[in-house]
Design a protein around this motif. Structure first.
Motif, PDB file in Angstrom:
ATOM      1  N   ILE A  29      40.282  30.096 107.286  1.00 26.02           N
ATOM      2  CA  ILE A  29      40.257  28.812 106.932  1.00 26.02           C
ATOM      3  C   ILE A  29      39.166  28.249 106.071  1.00 26.02           C
ATOM      4  O   ILE A  29      39.183  27.699 104.886  1.00 26.02           O
ATOM      5  N   ASP A  30      38.202  28.269 106.513  1.00 25.11           N
ATOM      6  CA  ASP A  30      36.846  27.716 105.989  1.00 25.11           C
ATOM      7  C   ASP A  30      36.278  28.462 104.664  1.00 25.11           C
ATOM      8  O   ASP A  30      36.137  27.883 103.721  1.00 25.11           O
ATOM      9  N   GLU A  31      36.658  29.658 104.688  1.00 26.61           N
ATOM     10  CA  GLU A  31      36.040  30.457 103.776  1.00 26.61           C
ATOM     11  C   GLU A  31      37.133  30.709 102.360  1.00 26.61           C
ATOM     12  O   GLU A  31      36.744  31.192 101.369  1.00 26.61           O
ATOM     13  N   HIS A  32      38.352  30.676 102.938  1.00 28.24           N
ATOM     14  CA  HIS A  32      39.339  30.760 101.932  1.00 28.24           C
ATOM     15  C   HIS A  32      40.442  29.936 101.505  1.00 28.24           C
ATOM     16  O   HIS A  32      40.505  29.149 100.483  1.00 28.24           O
ATOM     17  N   THR A  33      41.152  29.325 102.677  1.00 27.68           N
ATOM     18  CA  THR A  33      42.229  28.415 102.637  1.00 27.68           C
ATOM     19  C   THR A  33      41.677  26.958 102.034  1.00 27.68           C
ATOM     20  O   THR A  33      42.187  26.407 100.907  1.00 27.68           O
ATOM     21  N   ALA A  34      40.675  26.545 102.854  1.00 28.98           N
ATOM     22  CA  ALA A  34      40.185  25.392 102.394  1.00 28.98           C
ATOM     23  C   ALA A  34      39.616  25.240 101.015  1.00 28.98           C
ATOM     24  O   ALA A  34      39.967  24.127 100.207  1.00 28.98           O
ATOM     25  N   PRO A  35      38.844  26.178 100.402  1.00 25.26           N
ATOM     26  CA  PRO A  35      38.307  26.018  99.077  1.00 25.26           C
ATOM     27  C   PRO A  35      39.582  26.109  98.191  1.00 25.26           C
ATOM     28  O   PRO A  35      39.488  25.455  97.030  1.00 25.26           O
ATOM     29  N   ALA A  36      40.492  27.138  98.671  1.00 27.96           N
ATOM     30  CA  ALA A  36      41.578  26.770  97.671  1.00 27.96           C
ATOM     31  C   ALA A  36      42.444  25.762  97.485  1.00 27.96           C
ATOM     32  O   ALA A  36      42.719  25.565  96.511  1.00 27.96           O
ATOM     33  N   LEU A  37      42.535  25.157  98.601  1.00 32.17           N
ATOM     34  CA  LEU A  37      43.189  23.960  98.491  1.00 32.17           C
ATOM     35  C   LEU A  37      42.276  22.821  97.572  1.00 32.17           C
ATOM     36  O   LEU A  37      42.919  22.138  97.053  1.00 32.17           O
ATOM     37  N   GLY A  38      41.016  22.735  97.932  1.00 28.55           N
ATOM     38  CA  GLY A  38      40.170  21.935  97.142  1.00 28.55           C
ATOM     39  C   GLY A  38      40.336  21.922  95.701  1.00 28.55           C
ATOM     40  O   GLY A  38      40.413  21.064  94.744  1.00 28.55           O
ATOM     41  N   ALA A  39      40.457  23.458  95.064  1.00 30.74           N
ATOM     42  CA  ALA A  39      40.637  23.712  93.704  1.00 30.74           C
ATOM     43  C   ALA A  39      42.072  23.247  93.332  1.00 30.74           C
ATOM     44  O   ALA A  39      42.161  22.652  92.336  1.00 30.74           O
ATOM     45  N   PHE A  40      42.990  23.591  94.138  1.00 30.07           N
ATOM     46  CA  PHE A  40      44.467  23.133  93.663  1.00 30.07           C
ATOM     47  C   PHE A  40      44.455  21.698  93.752  1.00 30.07           C
ATOM     48  O   PHE A  40      45.033  21.268  92.773  1.00 30.07           O
ATOM     49  N   LEU A  41      44.007  21.180  94.684  1.00 33.97           N
ATOM     50  CA  LEU A  41      44.072  19.751  94.743  1.00 33.97           C
ATOM     51  C   LEU A  41      43.508  18.862  93.620  1.00 33.97           C
ATOM     52  O   LEU A  41      44.003  17.983  92.852  1.00 33.97           O
ATOM     53  N   GLY A  42      42.127  19.456  93.183  1.00 31.66           N
ATOM     54  CA  GLY A  42      41.425  18.988  91.789  1.00 31.66           C
ATOM     55  C   GLY A  42      42.399  19.278  90.932  1.00 31.66           C
ATOM     56  O   GLY A  42      42.339  18.548  89.923  1.00 31.66           O
ATOM     57  N   GLY A  43      42.817  20.335  90.567  1.00 32.17           N
ATOM     58  CA  GLY A  43      43.848  20.554  89.446  1.00 32.17           C
ATOM     59  C   GLY A  43      44.988  19.831  89.335  1.00 32.17           C
ATOM     60  O   GLY A  43      45.208  19.335  88.303  1.00 32.17           O
ATOM     61  N   VAL A  44      45.473  19.422  90.535  1.00 32.17           N
ATOM     62  CA  VAL A  44      46.654  18.379  90.343  1.00 32.17           C
ATOM     63  C   VAL A  44      45.911  16.951  89.768  1.00 32.17           C
ATOM     64  O   VAL A  44      46.732  16.286  89.045  1.00 32.17           O
ATOM     65  N   LEU A  45      44.824  16.727  90.233  1.00 31.26           N
ATOM     66  CA  LEU A  45      44.115  15.363  89.600  1.00 31.26           C
ATOM     67  C   LEU A  45      44.149  15.580  88.076  1.00 31.26           C
ATOM     68  O   LEU A  45      44.306  14.406  87.303  1.00 31.26           O
TER      69      LEU A  45
END
Length: 444
Positions: free
Chosen positions: A369-385
Motif C-alpha cells: 500500500i505505502d510503496e505502490h497503491t497510495a502513490p498511484a492513487l495520489g497521482a491519479f487524484l492529482g490527474g483528476v484535479l
C-alpha cells in the motif's frame, strides 16, 4: 452439494421461507417431487419462478426442472435453483440429500419485496403451499417471516454455538415467525393441547402430527404494534417460562431498529455514503444509515495557501512518472472499477466505494500500500484535479509535497492518498470524493 443462497437483491426486506423436511422413496425421486411442484405451481400466483437453473438457465417448465435436477445431481445429493427476475423477485433453492445420508429435502425461498405480502390473498397462497409441502415432507420446523427480523432474532442459532445449534436444531420455541410449522416431536414437547390452543390467526393440525401456526392474516405488517403484541402473546403461551413484558419489549426494540431512517448524509459524501448501508445485513441498514447521517468528516487540510516552488531538475520527467503511476492504477483496477478510465469525480467515488467494500487498507500488505497503491492513487487524484478542474501540477522532489494548483489554493494529492490508505475508517474521513469537491469550490 449446495446451491448458492443469496438474497434476491439487497435493497428492501424479503419474505424468507425455510423448510427442512424428509421424503420417503429414495429411488423414485421424481415421483416424490411432484407434490412439491404441484403446490408451487398452484399457489405461487404472480411470484411464480420463471427460470430454472441446472448447468445452465432455462425457462421454467416441468421438463426443464427435471433436466436441471439431473445436471445438479451427484452420488449423495441433488439441487436445483428457480428464479424470477421481475418484481416480485424470487430465488428458490431446493436441496435433496440422498443415501448414505438420511433422505432430506431442504427448501429456501426468498421473495422480494416483503411488501408484496400485504394482502391476505397472496398470504393465503403461501400458507396453502407450505401446508402441502409440510404435509408431504414432514419437517421438524419450518418458518416464513421477514428476513430482516429473522436476522435480529438470531436465526438459526439463537445465541447458541453453531455446533450446538446444528446438533439440537429447533428443539424448543426460540422464536415465533409469521408462519410456523412445528414438527410432531416439538409439538409433543410443548404439549399438543397447548400448541393447538395458541392465540393466533390460524392453528391447524396436519395429518402427520405437525402443527401449522400463522400469527396474522398478512406477513408484511409483522413490525406493527398489533402484530408484536400478537407475537408476544403466542410466544409466551407456548413458552410459559417467558415473561410477556420482556418478550414484547424485545420485539418493540426490533421494530424500532427496522423503522426507516431518511438519509441525510454530508453533501460532499452523499454519493459515497448512500452506497454503504446496502453492504450491511438488511437488519442493520437503518442503524447504519443513522450513523452515517451523523458522520461528519474533517475538513480537508491537504492544501497550502501559497505554492512551494518546484525543486525538480526535470519537471517533464517527473510528470511523466506521475502518469505512469496513474496508468498502473488504471491497469490494476479497471475490471473492478470500470469508470476509472474516465477519471471523473464519479470514478473517485467508485474508487472510494471499492476500497471501502474490500477493506483494502486492512486486508493488504502495508508495504504494498505505502510503496505502490497510495502513490498511484495520489497521482491519479492529482490527474483528476488537472483534467476536471483545470489544475496545474507543481512537482517536488519529496512526492508528498507535490501540488496541484486550483484557483488560489494548491492541493496535496499524494499526502491525501497516504492518509486515506491508513484504515477502513480513514477511507471515509479522507475520501477522494470529498477532497475533489473541496478543491472544486476553489476553481476559478
Amino acid at each position: 452439494m449446495s446451491a448458492p443462497k443469496t438474497p434476491c437483491t439487497s435493497e428492501v426486506d424479503h419474505l424468507l421461507l425455510t423448510l427442512n423436511g424428509t421424503f420417503r422413496d429414495q429411488t423414485e425421486m421424481e415421483v416424490e417431487l411432484v407434490p412439491f411442484l404441484n403446490a408451487l405451481e398452484k399457489c405461487a400466483g404472480d411470484w411464480a419462478p420463471d427460470i430454472v437453473k441446472g448447468a445452465r438457465k432455462r425457462r421454467y417448465a416441468r421438463a426443464a426442472f427435471w433436466q436441471a435436477l439431473k445436471e445438479r445431481r451427484d452420488d449423495d445429493s441433488a439441487s436445483v435453483a428457480l428464479y424470477r427476475a421481475e418484481s416480485p423477485a424470487v430465488e428458490l433453492t431446493l436441496e435433496l440429500w440422498l443415501p448414505p445420508h438420511p433422505s432430506e429435502i431442504n427448501v429456501w425461498l426468498d421473495v422480494q419485496p416483503l411488501a408484496h405480502f400485504s394482502n391476505e390473498g397472496d398470504c393465503r397462497g403461501i400458507v396453502e403451499m407450505v401446508r402441502a409441502w409440510a404435509t408431504h415432507y414432514p419437517a421438524s420446523y419450518a418458518a416464513a417471516h421477514s428476513m430482516a427480523d429473522r436476522e435480529l432474532a438470531g436465526f438459526p442459532h439463537f445465541g447458541r454455538e453453531a455446533e450446538v445449534s446444528r446438533r439440537d436444531g429447533f428443539d424448543k420455541v426460540y422464536e415465533l415467525c409469521w408462519l410456523n410449522v412445528f414438527g410432531s416431536h416439538l409439538v409433543e414437547s410443548v404439549g399438543r393441547e397447548r400448541m393447538l390452543s395458541t392465540p393466533a390467526h390460524l392453528v391447524e393440525e396436519l395429518p402427520n402430527g405437525s402443527v401449522l401456526l400463522v400469527l396474522r392474516p398478512t406477513a408484511a405488517d409483522f413490525a406493527s404494534e398489533d402484530a408484536r403484541v400478537a407475537q408476544a402473546r403466542a410466544h409466551v403461551h407456548l413458552r410459559p417460562d417467558l415473561d410477556f413484558d420482556t418478550v414484547l419489549r424485545t420485539l418493540r426494540e426490533r421494530s424500532a431498529a427496522l423503522a426507516p431512517v431518511e438519509p441525510r448524509f454530508h453533501p460532499d459524501l452523499a454519493p459515497l455514503l448512500s452506497r454503504l448501508p446496502d453492504e450491511f445485513a438488511i437488519s442493520e441498514r437503518q442503524r447504519k444509515t443513522a450513523e452515517l447521517n451523523a458522520f461528519r468528516p474533517p475538513v480537508p487540510e491537504e492544501w497550502l495557501p501559497v505554492a512551494l516552488p518546484s525543486d525538480v531538475a526535470n519537471p517533464e520527467r517527473v510528470l511523466e512518472s506521475y502518469g505512469d503511476l496513474s496508468e498502473g492504477l488504471v491497469a490494476a483496477l479497471h475490471t473492478k472499477v470500470p469508470s476509472i478510465f474516465d477519471a471523473t469525480p464519479e470514478s473517485l467515488t467508485d474508487l472510494d466505494f471499492y476500497f471501502w467494500r474490500e477493506n483494502f487498507p486492512e486486508r493488504y500488505e502495508r508495504d504494498l500500500i505505502d510503496e505502490h497503491t497510495a502513490p498511484a492513487l495520489g497521482a491519479f487524484l492529482g490527474g483528476v484535479l488537472v483534467r476536471r478542474l483545470g489544475g496545474t501540477w507543481v512537482p517536488r522532489q519529496k512526492r508528498e509535497e507535490s501540488q496541484v494548483r486550483v484557483g488560489k489554493r494548491v492541493w496535496l494529492p499524494f499526502l491525501r492518498a497516504r492518509r486515506y490508505m491508513q484504515s477502513r475508517q480513514s477511507l471515509l474521513e479522507y475520501s477522494l470524493t470529498q477532497f475533489f469537491h473541496e478543491a472544486e469550490r476553489y476553481r476559478p
